[in-house]
Design a protein around this motif. Structure first.
Motif, PDB file in Angstrom:
ATOM      1  N   ASP A   1       0.800  -1.231   0.000  1.00 15.93           N
ATOM      2  CA  ASP A   1       0.000   0.000   0.000  1.00 15.93           C
ATOM      3  C   ASP A   1       0.828   1.274   0.000  1.00 15.93           C
ATOM      4  O   ASP A   1       0.284   2.366   0.174  1.00 15.93           O
ATOM      5  CB  ASP A   1      -0.945   0.008   1.210  1.00 15.93           C
ATOM      6  N   THR A   2       2.147   1.162  -0.187  1.00 14.55           N
ATOM      7  CA  THR A   2       2.983   2.364  -0.187  1.00 14.55           C
ATOM      8  C   THR A   2       3.950   2.356  -1.368  1.00 14.55           C
ATOM      9  O   THR A   2       4.329   1.304  -1.890  1.00 14.55           O
ATOM     10  CB  THR A   2       3.808   2.482   1.108  1.00 14.55           C
TER      11      THR A   2
ATOM     12  N   VAL B   1       7.479   4.454  -1.675  1.00 14.25           N
ATOM     13  CA  VAL B   1       8.406   5.431  -1.101  1.00 14.25           C
ATOM     14  C   VAL B   1       9.194   6.055  -2.251  1.00 14.25           C
ATOM     15  O   VAL B   1      10.084   5.429  -2.833  1.00 14.25           O
ATOM     16  CB  VAL B   1       9.358   4.786  -0.077  1.00 14.25           C
TER      17      VAL B   1
ATOM     18  N   GLU C   1      10.068   9.517  -1.866  1.00 15.83           N
ATOM     19  CA  GLU C   1      10.692  10.687  -1.249  1.00 15.83           C
ATOM     20  C   GLU C   1      11.616  10.192  -0.147  1.00 15.83           C
ATOM     21  O   GLU C   1      11.177   9.511   0.783  1.00 15.83           O
ATOM     22  CB  GLU C   1       9.625  11.628  -0.683  1.00 15.83           C
TER      23      GLU C   1
ATOM     24  N   LYS D   1       8.855  18.932   6.623  1.00 18.40           N
ATOM     25  CA  LYS D   1       8.858  18.387   7.981  1.00 18.40           C
ATOM     26  C   LYS D   1      10.284  18.100   8.423  1.00 18.40           C
ATOM     27  O   LYS D   1      11.066  17.487   7.709  1.00 18.40           O
ATOM     28  CB  LYS D   1       8.031  17.108   8.049  1.00 18.40           C
TER      29      LYS D   1
ATOM     30  N   THR E   1      13.417  16.252   4.968  1.00 13.10           N
ATOM     31  CA  THR E   1      13.536  16.063   3.524  1.00 13.10           C
ATOM     32  C   THR E   1      14.390  17.165   2.916  1.00 13.10           C
ATOM     33  O   THR E   1      14.701  17.121   1.734  1.00 13.10           O
ATOM     34  CB  THR E   1      12.155  16.070   2.849  1.00 13.10           C
TER      35      THR E   1
ATOM     36  N   GLU F   1      14.299  13.113  -3.845  1.00 15.35           N
ATOM     37  CA  GLU F   1      12.892  12.960  -4.238  1.00 15.35           C
ATOM     38  C   GLU F   1      12.818  12.586  -5.705  1.00 15.35           C
ATOM     39  O   GLU F   1      13.548  13.125  -6.540  1.00 15.35           O
ATOM     40  CB  GLU F   1      12.126  14.263  -3.984  1.00 15.35           C
TER      41      GLU F   1
ATOM     42  N   GLN G   1      -0.165   4.689  -1.701  1.00 18.57           N
ATOM     43  CA  GLN G   1       0.090   6.113  -1.511  1.00 18.57           C
ATOM     44  C   GLN G   1       1.592   6.393  -1.548  1.00 18.57           C
ATOM     45  O   GLN G   1       2.396   5.601  -1.070  1.00 18.57           O
ATOM     46  CB  GLN G   1      -0.469   6.580  -0.157  1.00 18.57           C
ATOM     47  N   ILE G   2       1.939   7.551  -2.120  1.00 16.23           N
ATOM     48  CA  ILE G   2       3.332   8.011  -2.092  1.00 16.23           C
ATOM     49  C   ILE G   2       3.685   8.364  -0.649  1.00 16.23           C
ATOM     50  O   ILE G   2       2.925   9.058   0.035  1.00 16.23           O
ATOM     51  CB  ILE G   2       3.538   9.248  -2.982  1.00 16.23           C
ATOM     52  N   GLN G   3       4.829   7.881  -0.194  1.00 15.95           N
ATOM     53  CA  GLN G   3       5.264   8.178   1.171  1.00 15.95           C
ATOM     54  C   GLN G   3       6.720   8.616   1.196  1.00 15.95           C
ATOM     55  O   GLN G   3       7.480   8.392   0.257  1.00 15.95           O
ATOM     56  CB  GLN G   3       5.078   6.959   2.074  1.00 15.95           C
ATOM     57  N   ARG G   4       7.067   9.228   2.308  1.00 12.47           N
ATOM     58  CA  ARG G   4       8.441   9.643   2.573  1.00 12.47           C
ATOM     59  C   ARG G   4       9.010   8.737   3.654  1.00 12.47           C
ATOM     60  O   ARG G   4       8.368   8.495   4.680  1.00 12.47           O
ATOM     61  CB  ARG G   4       8.451  11.089   3.048  1.00 12.47           C
ATOM     62  N   ALA G   5      10.206   8.200   3.437  1.00 15.21           N
ATOM     63  CA  ALA G   5      10.825   7.325   4.434  1.00 15.21           C
ATOM     64  C   ALA G   5      12.320   7.258   4.175  1.00 15.21           C
ATOM     65  O   ALA G   5      12.816   7.728   3.152  1.00 15.21           O
ATOM     66  CB  ALA G   5      10.209   5.924   4.387  1.00 15.21           C
TER      67      ALA G   5
END
Length: 419
Positions: free
Chosen positions: A198-199, A201, A203, A251, A281, A335, A358-362
């Motif tokens: 469901d992800t 990554v 970013e 963030k 980021t 990114e 969904q696009i996520q940041r990790a």
């Protein structure tokens, strides 16, 4: 006489069209059938690997295990590099490589009890999901390509890399992209990390980690009262640094996660240390917070020296204070461009499979190629999982087939198939 008209240029298929075409091939149907029929084997690989300890900087036994599995599933040029990364290649005729990777290390220190077991569709034990799920998916895709006799156009390099977790600081992936053979030829990097589908990554969350060590003369709390105290230096610095403003966008966060120092309640410590984690980021925000940390430590050291002189104006011993800041981690930010081919392909695959992601940041192994402006994403190896980084970690194999199809379609849409 009319002049002949030029033929219109051949239309380039969209990502959606290419994914639909690939999914309809008999070879892809055969690979999907392999995923369905061989789930027991995939779970067996996952359990076998999880039972082999792989603490940070101690992945050698697990690397040897994976090297054998790579050969069993038909990969070529199987080898382990100088830092412990395991490679195997599914040959192709085109230039460059598509990389499919999964980290083989865990966060658990040497000596951690590994009570790895299976109950029904659930696997239990440290590392079964992170990253047992990723490595199991890596092997499943390689085995399905072999079983279905799928020949990619662009070669696919399968990688089990070391050093993703904690103080490993992405050392395996750093080494790969410092090697001209791979840095100059890997066109796309698909990273498999953990469970789920469901992800995406895309970013890369950057981080910088420091160990701060303050040293002083030490002494007895009564007879040497007034001597500068390293713990008080840290306390002053932490109080000031904790007031540092951080933006909500991009963030940015900071954390003091570990404090050590002192030997007894009636001793002035000779040293004290803390570990600090900074994340964002934005490289500029991380640099700003690092500068603030250094500034507050310098001020805290000066203030404690002055306070020591007031407490004991005529010291009998040295009152010198010193400190050092040691970098123990530096994960670059980055990114993926919104119009990148990789992003179009994974979205087309998800649309075809009816999968919502969904696009996520990790912070993952994808940080390294993304920081170099290379196309890279990280996705899960399927199923569901929980309790990551704890002894209660678990993974449920139910529904894994969807993710294996997702990974296979994405890789082949990027690499192409020789027909």
């Amino acid at each position: 006489m009319a002049s002949p008209r030029e033929a219109p240029p051949e239309a380039v298929p969209t990502a959606q069209q290419e994914v639909a075409r690939l999914a309809g091939l008999s070879e892809l149907r055969a690979a999907s059938a392999w995923f369905r029929s061989q789930e027991t084997q995939v779970a067996c690989w996952q359990l076998e690997m999880a039972r082999i300890p792989a603490p940070p900087f101690g992945e050698a036994a697990r690397a040897e295990w994976l090297k054998k599995r790579f050969r069993e599933v038909g990969l070529a040029d199987v080898h382990i590099d100088s830092v412990g990364n395991v490679f195997g290649i599914r040959d192709g005729s085109g230039p460059g490589f598509v990389s499919l990777s999964a980290h083989i290390d865990t966060v658990f220190p040497a000596g951690t009890p590994l009570n790895v077991r299976q109950q029904g569709t659930r696997l239990y034990g440290p590392g079964v999901s992170d990253n047992g799920a990723g490595v199991a998916a890596l092997l499943a895709v390689a085995a399905a390509l072999q079983a279905a006799k799928i020949a990619p156009q662009t070669p696919i390099v399968f990688v089990g890399n070391v050093g993703e977790e904690g103080e490993g600081d992405l050392r395996g992936m750093r080494h790969i992209f410092a090697n001209p053979r791979w840095k100059d030829s890997i066109r796309y990097s698909l990273v498999l990390d953990g469970a789920g589908a469901d992800t995406i990554v895309a970013e890369a969350l950057g981080s910088r980690r420091f160990e701060v060590i303050v040293r002083g003369p030490g002494g007895h709390s009564w007879s040497d009262f007034g001597a500068p105290n390293p713990i008080l230096v840290l306390a002053r610095a932490i109080r000031a640094f904790a007031q540092s403003p951080v933006p909500t966008s991009p963030k940015t966060t900071f954390n003091i996660g570990v404090i050590r120092g002192g030997t007894s309640v009636n001793s002035i410590p000779e040293s004290a240390s803390m570990r600090v984690d900074i994340r964002s980021t934005s490289m500029a925000e991380m640099e700003r917070l690092e500068a603030a940390l250094r500034r507050e430590l310098e001020l805290a050291s000066e203030e404690e020296t002055l306070a020591s002189e007031r407490r004991n104006p005529s010291p009998k011993r040295s009152t010198a204070l010193s400190y050092e800041i040691v970098a123990i981690g530096n994960r670059p930010a980055g990114e993926l461009a919104s119009d990148a081919r990789m992003l179009k392909v994974i979205r087309a695959v998800d649309a075809h499979l009816g999968n919502a992601a969904q696009i996520q940041r990790a912070s993952t192994d994808a940080n390294i190629p993304l920081s170099l402006s290379r196309e890279a994403i990280a996705i899960g190896g399927g199923g569901t999982g929980g309790g990551a980084h704890t002894l209660q970690e678990w993974f449920d194999c139910s529904g894994r087939e969807l993710s294996l199809k997702r990974i296979l379609l994405t890789v082949l849409a990027l690499a192409g198939i020789r027909e």
